[in-house]
Design an enzyme around this catalytic site. Structure first.
Site, PDB file in Angstrom:
ATOM      1  N   ARG A   1      20.486  23.965  -0.286  1.00 58.45           N
ATOM      2  CA  ARG A   1      19.995  25.226  -0.845  1.00 58.45           C
ATOM      3  C   ARG A   1      18.969  24.955  -1.935  1.00 58.45           C
ATOM      4  NH1 ARG A   1      21.753  27.558  -5.332  1.00 58.45           N
ATOM      5  NH2 ARG A   1      23.829  26.638  -5.232  1.00 58.45           N
TER       6      ARG A   1
ATOM      7  N   TYR B   1       0.664  46.571   4.890  1.00 56.87           N
ATOM      8  CA  TYR B   1       1.688  46.404   5.913  1.00 56.87           C
ATOM      9  C   TYR B   1       2.880  47.295   5.569  1.00 56.87           C
ATOM     10  CZ  TYR B   1       5.727  44.192   8.130  1.00 56.87           C
ATOM     11  OH  TYR B   1       6.886  43.968   8.812  1.00 56.87           O
TER      12      TYR B   1
ATOM     13  N   ASP C   1      -1.811  38.491  -0.108  1.00 59.83           N
ATOM     14  CA  ASP C   1      -1.182  38.257   1.184  1.00 59.83           C
ATOM     15  C   ASP C   1      -2.283  37.736   2.110  1.00 59.83           C
ATOM     16  OD1 ASP C   1      -0.127  38.342   3.731  1.00 59.83           O
ATOM     17  OD2 ASP C   1       0.718  40.352   3.558  1.00 59.83           O
TER      18      ASP C   1
ATOM     19  N   LYS D   1       3.631  34.102  11.547  1.00 65.25           N
ATOM     20  CA  LYS D   1       2.365  34.431  12.204  1.00 65.25           C
ATOM     21  C   LYS D   1       1.568  33.150  12.502  1.00 65.25           C
ATOM     22  CE  LYS D   1       3.484  38.792  11.369  1.00 65.25           C
ATOM     23  NZ  LYS D   1       4.617  38.661  10.425  1.00 65.25           N
TER      24      LYS D   1
END
Length: 399
Positions: free
Chosen positions: A59, A111, A185, A210
């Site tokens: 983690r 978005y 972004d 993406k």
């Protein structure tokens, strides 16, 4: 000799593929594997009960994750980069930098998931967001104040492909609000085509699902920063919330990044031809690769190309719905960046979470169709699109 080689900066396509840990920053592999091993382990044995080694619990850190993060930092011109489990997680981690009572300035063409998270922050965390037209850099000035913590940009925007002047906006923000951070972004462009940190931004993030991955077989997000103190805050949140990307997904992400250049070159070349085709048939096309785009020159100054996403209008919602459903090669999907070509209606799919009245206020056409161009033979894509345009009646209407 090794030190000299390590300092060489190669051209973008080479940097994506070339991995070198001789600078001592990356994890070491005793067997010099050509592909970084997957350390599929939750814990690491320690040699001492009081002093922990470099890794103790996945983690907090994992060699496979460190490997891809170091590589991502290099190709994004960042001090540090972090791999998390989705693009929205990346944005969520960034927004943890904002305290109750502080404010965010964001574009008005975002978005849908981004808009949803910002709305949540407003109703639950007392964080107000001002949505503005980021195509005009000066419009940001009246909204800047001592409360401003983040300025969130998409460029090109999704789905109307509007362009924000990253250098100019960054200059204005840093001059008037030294404590505010400019966040970009960059999912639409990828670091192969655009590097916001070199243009003045403080933080850049991506949906690694993406273009960075490229095959839609992976959920991932990336955050890259150029300031060490901000990086420490980002890491604290990632470690505390446990959203770091798992080892196998890190390995998949690294594999995808290495082929980014060849995929993007092909997808972009296809997109340019498709945009020209649609414009030749008199459709209104939103794509920064067309010289008719109002910010064609600005985008060209900031990037190495227009990318592989475009949108266009038919003038009729029912026609658009019919057209989308008549395609064969173009898969109906909300995402983009995949080697396969995708088609969607943003107002019915990816941006449906934005209320209709808000979409109308932001001048988002309900008939808008978004094309996310893949690596198929462009003639097949054009023939399939032409079939759908004519069978739906959209081509006849446009002409």
């Amino acid at each position: 000799m090794t030190d000299t080689i390590a300092r060489i900066k190669y051209r973008p396509a080479t940097e994506l593929v070339y991995v070198d840990n001789s600078d001592g920053k990356g994890p070491k592999d005793n067997y010099n594997a050509a592909s970084m091993p997957i350390y599929q382990t939750a814990t690491f044995k320690q040699s001492s009960s009081t002093q922990m080694g470099e890794y103790d619990y996945s983690r907090s850190g994992n060699p496979t994750r460190s490997h891809v993060e170091n590589h991502l930092a290099k190709i994004m011109s960042a001090k540090r980069a972090f791999a998390v489990n989705s693009g929205m997680t990346a944005l969520d981690v960034i927004t943890r930098l904002v305290k109750a009572g502080e404010e965010v300035i964001a574009g008005n063409d975002l978005y849908g998931g981004t808009n949803r998270l910002l709305s949540f922050l407003a109703t639950h965390n007392n964080v107000k967001t001002h949505h503005i037209d980021t195509t005009d850099s000066e419009t940001i000035i009246p909204y800047l104040s001592e409360k401003t913590r983040l300025v969130l940009l998409e460029t090109p925007t999704n789905p109307l492909m509007k362009i924000a002047d990253i250098p100019r906006i960054s200059e204005i923000v840093h001059e008037r609000c030294p404590n505010a951070l400019v966040v970009v972004d960059n999912t639409m462009m990828s670091p192969y085509l655009q590097k916001p940190l070199e243009l003045g931004a403080d933080i850049v993030y991506h949906s690694g699902t993406k273009y960075l991955s490229g095959h839609h077989d992976l959920m991932a997000g990336v955050v890259a920063v150029k300031d060490d103190s901000v990086a420490e805050k980002i890491y604290f949140t990632i470690n505390a919330t446990g959203v770091g990307l798992g080892p196998f997904d890190c390995w998949l992400l690294m594999r995808g990044v290495k082929t980014l250049a060849v995929r993007m070159d092909r997808q972009q070349a296809n997109a340019i031809q498709i945009a020209d085709f649609l414009q030749s048939h008199k459709f209104k096309v939103h794509y920064p690769g067309l010289k008719t785009h109002p910010q064609y020159e600005l985008h060209a100054k900031m990037s190495r190309g227009p990318g592989a996403v475009l949108s266009f209008e038919t003038g009729n919602v029912e026609l658009s719905e019919k057209l989308v459903e008549l395609t064969r090669l173009w898969g109906i999907s909300v995402s983009f960046g995949c080697v396969n070509s995708l088609i969607s209606m943003p107002c019915r799919m990816s941006h449906a979470s934005i209320p209709a009245e808000v979409r109308a206020a932001r001048a988002m056409p309900e008939d808008l169709i978004r094309l996310c161009v893949g690596i198929e033979d462009v003639d097949d894509l054009l023939e399939d699109l032409y079939h759908a345009l004519t069978a739906s009646g959209a081509l006849k209407l446009a002409n």
